[in-house]
Design a protein around this motif. Structure first.
Motif, PDB file in Angstrom:
ATOM      1  N   GLN A 280     -10.106  -0.232 -30.343  1.00 26.92           N
ATOM      2  CA  GLN A 280     -11.394  -0.799 -30.788  1.00 26.92           C
ATOM      3  C   GLN A 280     -10.833  -2.230 -31.042  1.00 26.92           C
ATOM      4  OE1 GLN A 280     -13.369   0.481 -34.128  1.00 26.92           O
ATOM      5  NE2 GLN A 280     -15.392   0.365 -33.046  1.00 26.92           N
ATOM      6  N   ARG A 281      -9.808  -2.210 -31.975  1.00 32.18           N
ATOM      7  CA  ARG A 281      -9.458  -3.620 -32.414  1.00 32.18           C
ATOM      8  C   ARG A 281      -8.840  -4.350 -31.057  1.00 32.18           C
ATOM      9  NH1 ARG A 281      -7.699  -0.272 -36.689  1.00 32.18           N
ATOM     10  NH2 ARG A 281      -5.634  -0.023 -35.987  1.00 32.18           N
ATOM     11  N   ARG A 282      -8.222  -3.845 -30.511  1.00 30.09           N
ATOM     12  CA  ARG A 282      -7.626  -4.510 -29.260  1.00 30.09           C
ATOM     13  C   ARG A 282      -8.924  -4.981 -28.396  1.00 30.09           C
ATOM     14  NH1 ARG A 282      -6.774  -2.843 -24.014  1.00 30.09           N
ATOM     15  NH2 ARG A 282      -5.726  -4.251 -22.765  1.00 30.09           N
TER      16      ARG A 282
ATOM     17  N   ARG B  74     -11.587  -5.978 -29.475  1.00 27.10           N
ATOM     18  CA  ARG B  74     -12.448  -7.003 -30.096  1.00 27.10           C
ATOM     19  C   ARG B  74     -11.433  -8.270 -29.906  1.00 27.10           C
ATOM     20  NH1 ARG B  74     -13.220  -4.059 -35.239  1.00 27.10           N
ATOM     21  NH2 ARG B  74     -15.262  -3.215 -35.010  1.00 27.10           N
ATOM     22  N   ARG B  75     -10.177  -8.179 -29.967  1.00 23.92           N
ATOM     23  CA  ARG B  75      -9.341  -9.248 -29.647  1.00 23.92           C
ATOM     24  C   ARG B  75      -9.404  -9.961 -28.373  1.00 23.92           C
ATOM     25  NH1 ARG B  75      -5.549  -6.109 -32.168  1.00 23.92           N
ATOM     26  NH2 ARG B  75      -4.383  -5.600 -30.411  1.00 23.92           N
TER      27      ARG B  75
ATOM     28  N   GLY C 291      -8.993   3.835 -33.185  1.00 22.54           N
ATOM     29  CA  GLY C 291      -9.207   2.533 -33.926  1.00 22.54           C
ATOM     30  C   GLY C 291      -8.600   1.396 -33.572  1.00 22.54           C
ATOM     31  N   ALA C 292      -7.338   1.578 -32.932  1.00 22.08           N
ATOM     32  CA  ALA C 292      -6.560   0.435 -32.515  1.00 22.08           C
ATOM     33  C   ALA C 292      -6.939   0.015 -31.342  1.00 22.08           C
ATOM     34  CB  ALA C 292      -4.948   1.089 -32.367  1.00 22.08           C
TER      35      ALA C 292
END
Ligand SMILES: Cc1cc2nc3c(=O)[nH]c(=O)nc-3n(C[C@H](O)[C@H](O)[C@H](O)COP(=O)(O)O)c2cc1C
Length: 338
Positions: free
Chosen positions: A324-326, A328-329, A321-322
């Motif tokens: 994936q967020r990275r 996105r950023r 999940g982390a």
């Protein structure tokens, strides 16, 4: 338990929370191992070859069903390349079906007949292989999903010596059925990369070896925790007739490599090192980790403690999940919107 992060055709096909399969592990895939993965939201497979006779396997199926609290679990059916080693395949399948198992991981040659019988009983089969060519054959034979294994995988990764990240995008563009990849995946970042490469799930082995629920000796788990990136070696690589086997580097593995280098080719020339129950008895049971061919790949490097399986799978999903967020950023706003 970690909340679901991804929904894929593999989570749907297996009815699981996370796109994580725990591959069959010779000698180690017993009811505790399989049930720990199932209860943590993945799917895992008992290995009938780990049991001395069909009655013992049948009892393990009953224990596994009890430990899984009614949730489905799987069985690994490995069609051996060694003549005479497949005499019990039919019986294992029959016992599994009678015990209510409907999820199968098939491996090895010509799984068509097995797949046909699994389907006739209302089950599903995911076929594990190293090359797209094999994957297409298995898809034609009716496999419901394919696992492509790369050279980093613990155990028998096939002799192609390709990374699953090379084969995966190729396979994802070609196959109609959902794809799982494995070999070297031991982190959430690795899981996200697999999904990005076109897979809809991953298969893990080495990363799970130090789980509390794995029955092996404490010395063995200590050795897994001490593993470094180069702690595994690929024996019987290239065109060796024994077939590639990735194992922990120990005295046995070094002796195998020495004999290979001096030209040994036949099973008989290695039988005293690789055959029978040596790894089970010496290493997993008695804790002498220098003896036996101990299947393992570099993904073991991610194991830092002996932990419950659920903690391992939860942390993998949190990392994914982390990651994936990275991503996105990192993405430009317009490409995220597109
Ligand atoms: C200890 C061990 C035993 C294994 N035994 C089997 C087996 O009996 N049958 C099988 O299909 N794969 C077997 N494998 C392969 C795993 O199911 C899985 O495909 C592989 O471990 C994934 O790669 P990884 O080790 O890099 O995670 C074994 C792997 C390990 C580490």
């Amino acid at each position: 338990m970690h909340p679901p992060v991804f929904r894929t055709r593999i989570t749907e096909l297996f009815g699981i929370r996370h796109p994580i399969l725990a591959g069959g592990l010779m000698w180690l895939s017993n009811a505790e191992y399989v049930a720990s993965v199932v209860r943590a939201g993945g799917m895992a497979f008992l290995t009938p070859r780990s049991f001395p006779e069909p009655g013992a396997f049948a009892r393990e199926l009953v224990r596994c069903r009890e430990l899984c609290d009614g949730m489905p679990f799987g069985v690994n059916l490995n069609v051996s390349r060694v003549e005479g080693h497949n005499l019990r395949l039919d019986e294992w399948l029959e016992l599994s079906l009678r015990a209510g198992v409907r999820h199968f991981e098939t491996v090895g040659r010509a799984p068509g007949d097995l797949i046909h019988r699994i389907h006739a009983a209302g089950g599903i089969a995911i076929h594990k292989c190293p090359l797209l060519r094999h994957a297409l054959n298995a898809e034609r034979a009716g496999a419901d999903a394919i696992t492509i294994i790369g050279v980093e995988a613990g155990g028998h990764p096939g002799n192609a010596e390709l990374s699953c990240y090379v084969v995966a995008p190729l396979a994802a563009r070609t196959l109609r059925v959902p794809l799982v990849i494995g070999g070297g995946i031991g982190s959430g970042e690795g899981i996200l990369a697999a999904l990005a490469a076109g897979a809809e799930g991953v298969v893990l082995g080495s990363r799970l070896l130090a789980a509390e629920e794995v029955w092996a000796h404490a010395n063995y788990k200590a050795r897994i925790l001490a593993a470094e990136q180069e702690s595994s070696v690929l024996t019987f690589a290239g065109t060796h007739p024994m077939g590639a086997w990735r194992v922990l580097e120990n005295e046995t593995a070094r002796e195998v490599l020495r004999r290979e280098a001096s030209g040994a080719r036949s099973y008989e020339e290695f039988a005293d090192l690789v055959g029978g129950t040596k790894s089970r008895d010496y290493a997993y049971r008695d804790g002498d980790v220098e003896r036996g061919m101990l299947s393992c790949g570099p993904a073991a490097v991610f194991s830092k403690a002996v932990e419950p399986m659920e903690a391992i799978i939860d942390s993998l999903m949190a990392e994914a999940g982390a990651a994936q967020r990275r991503l996105r950023r990192l993405a430009l706003a317009e490409s995220v919107d597109a």
